[in-house]
Enzyme design. Sequence first.
Site, PDB file in Angstrom:
ATOM      1  N   TYR A  18       1.036  -1.241   0.043  1.00  0.00           N
ATOM      2  CA  TYR A  18       0.098   0.092   0.063  1.00  0.00           C
ATOM      3  C   TYR A  18       0.715   0.955  -0.492  1.00  0.00           C
ATOM      4  O   TYR A  18       0.656   2.208  -0.712  1.00  0.00           O
ATOM      5  CB  TYR A  18      -1.160   0.115   1.106  1.00  0.00           C
ATOM      6  CG  TYR A  18      -1.961   1.377   1.784  1.00  0.00           C
ATOM      7  CD1 TYR A  18      -3.328   0.979   0.966  1.00  0.00           C
ATOM      8  CD2 TYR A  18      -1.811   2.317   1.976  1.00  0.00           C
ATOM      9  CE1 TYR A  18      -4.427   2.575   0.634  1.00  0.00           C
ATOM     10  CE2 TYR A  18      -2.041   3.734   2.048  1.00  0.00           C
ATOM     11  CZ  TYR A  18      -3.677   3.401   1.269  1.00  0.00           C
ATOM     12  OH  TYR A  18      -4.448   4.718   1.519  1.00  0.00           O
ATOM     13  N   HIS A  22       1.483   4.264  -2.741  1.00  0.00           N
ATOM     14  CA  HIS A  22       1.105   5.576  -2.932  1.00  0.00           C
ATOM     15  C   HIS A  22       2.659   6.698  -3.037  1.00  0.00           C
ATOM     16  O   HIS A  22       2.268   7.401  -3.016  1.00  0.00           O
ATOM     17  CB  HIS A  22       0.377   5.992  -1.506  1.00  0.00           C
ATOM     18  CG  HIS A  22      -0.905   5.391  -1.798  1.00  0.00           C
ATOM     19  ND1 HIS A  22      -1.339   4.212  -1.833  1.00  0.00           N
ATOM     20  CD2 HIS A  22      -1.773   6.626  -1.858  1.00  0.00           C
ATOM     21  CE1 HIS A  22      -2.393   4.095  -1.499  1.00  0.00           C
ATOM     22  NE2 HIS A  22      -3.447   5.570  -1.401  1.00  0.00           N
ATOM     23  N   TYR A  41      -4.532  16.440   1.491  1.00  0.00           N
ATOM     24  CA  TYR A  41      -4.434  15.581   1.512  1.00  0.00           C
ATOM     25  C   TYR A  41      -3.554  14.440   2.059  1.00  0.00           C
ATOM     26  O   TYR A  41      -2.029  14.501   1.570  1.00  0.00           O
ATOM     27  CB  TYR A  41      -4.827  14.572   0.325  1.00  0.00           C
ATOM     28  CG  TYR A  41      -5.970  13.403  -0.232  1.00  0.00           C
ATOM     29  CD1 TYR A  41      -6.696  12.760   1.019  1.00  0.00           C
ATOM     30  CD2 TYR A  41      -6.142  13.138  -0.990  1.00  0.00           C
ATOM     31  CE1 TYR A  41      -7.069  11.490   0.840  1.00  0.00           C
ATOM     32  CE2 TYR A  41      -6.963  11.654  -1.291  1.00  0.00           C
ATOM     33  CZ  TYR A  41      -6.957  11.355  -0.042  1.00  0.00           C
ATOM     34  OH  TYR A  41      -8.241   9.734  -0.967  1.00  0.00           O
ATOM     35  N   TRP A  76      -7.477   3.423 -10.321  1.00  0.00           N
ATOM     36  CA  TRP A  76      -6.608   3.611  -9.263  1.00  0.00           C
ATOM     37  C   TRP A  76      -7.409   2.345  -8.508  1.00  0.00           C
ATOM     38  O   TRP A  76      -6.384   1.896  -7.607  1.00  0.00           O
ATOM     39  CB  TRP A  76      -6.461   5.094  -8.620  1.00  0.00           C
ATOM     40  CG  TRP A  76      -5.750   4.544  -7.389  1.00  0.00           C
ATOM     41  CD1 TRP A  76      -6.433   4.674  -6.426  1.00  0.00           C
ATOM     42  CD2 TRP A  76      -4.215   4.659  -7.151  1.00  0.00           C
ATOM     43  NE1 TRP A  76      -5.505   4.705  -5.369  1.00  0.00           N
ATOM     44  CE2 TRP A  76      -3.640   5.029  -6.048  1.00  0.00           C
ATOM     45  CE3 TRP A  76      -3.184   4.846  -8.316  1.00  0.00           C
ATOM     46  CZ2 TRP A  76      -3.029   5.323  -4.913  1.00  0.00           C
ATOM     47  CZ3 TRP A  76      -2.176   4.822  -7.838  1.00  0.00           C
ATOM     48  CH2 TRP A  76      -1.710   4.618  -6.637  1.00  0.00           C
ATOM     49  N   TRP A  77      -8.543   2.740  -8.681  1.00  0.00           N
ATOM     50  CA  TRP A  77      -9.715   1.485  -7.682  1.00  0.00           C
ATOM     51  C   TRP A  77      -9.219   0.508  -7.598  1.00  0.00           C
ATOM     52  O   TRP A  77      -9.446  -0.627  -7.122  1.00  0.00           O
ATOM     53  CB  TRP A  77     -10.395   1.826  -7.571  1.00  0.00           C
ATOM     54  CG  TRP A  77     -11.341   3.395  -6.533  1.00  0.00           C
ATOM     55  CD1 TRP A  77     -10.931   4.182  -5.314  1.00  0.00           C
ATOM     56  CD2 TRP A  77     -12.712   4.172  -6.496  1.00  0.00           C
ATOM     57  NE1 TRP A  77     -11.278   5.562  -5.743  1.00  0.00           N
ATOM     58  CE2 TRP A  77     -12.661   4.988  -6.249  1.00  0.00           C
ATOM     59  CE3 TRP A  77     -13.405   3.889  -7.374  1.00  0.00           C
ATOM     60  CZ2 TRP A  77     -13.982   5.998  -5.644  1.00  0.00           C
ATOM     61  CZ3 TRP A  77     -15.012   4.343  -7.491  1.00  0.00           C
ATOM     62  CH2 TRP A  77     -14.862   5.410  -6.099  1.00  0.00           C
TER      63      TRP A  77
END
Length: 104
Positions: A18, A22, A41, A76-77
């Site tokens: 993960y 990112h 963000y 992306w999802w």
Amino acid sequence: MIRKAFVMQVNPDAHEEYQRRHNHIWPELEAVLKAHGAHHYAIYLDKERHLLFATVEIESEARWEAVASTEVCQRWWKYMREVMPSNPDNSPLSAELKEVFYLA
């Protein structure tokens, strides 16, 4: 600006993956987020509980919600669904949090 916070989960064996994904966020996704009024963000990881805590400042709810329908967000999802629990549409399972305190 509207401040938002929400929680998601990451699979117990996928913390490093993960983070890696990112660290190399797609430039086109970053551009879409900025174009839709997202600022500051941040996502934080609670390793013990496999929780992700995210905060973002947005310019409008409508523009923020419109991100989900973009082609890059959909990709992306799909890319992230193998490292985190997801809904049938591939969006991450998440829960919005209510702000109870803010110190400016």
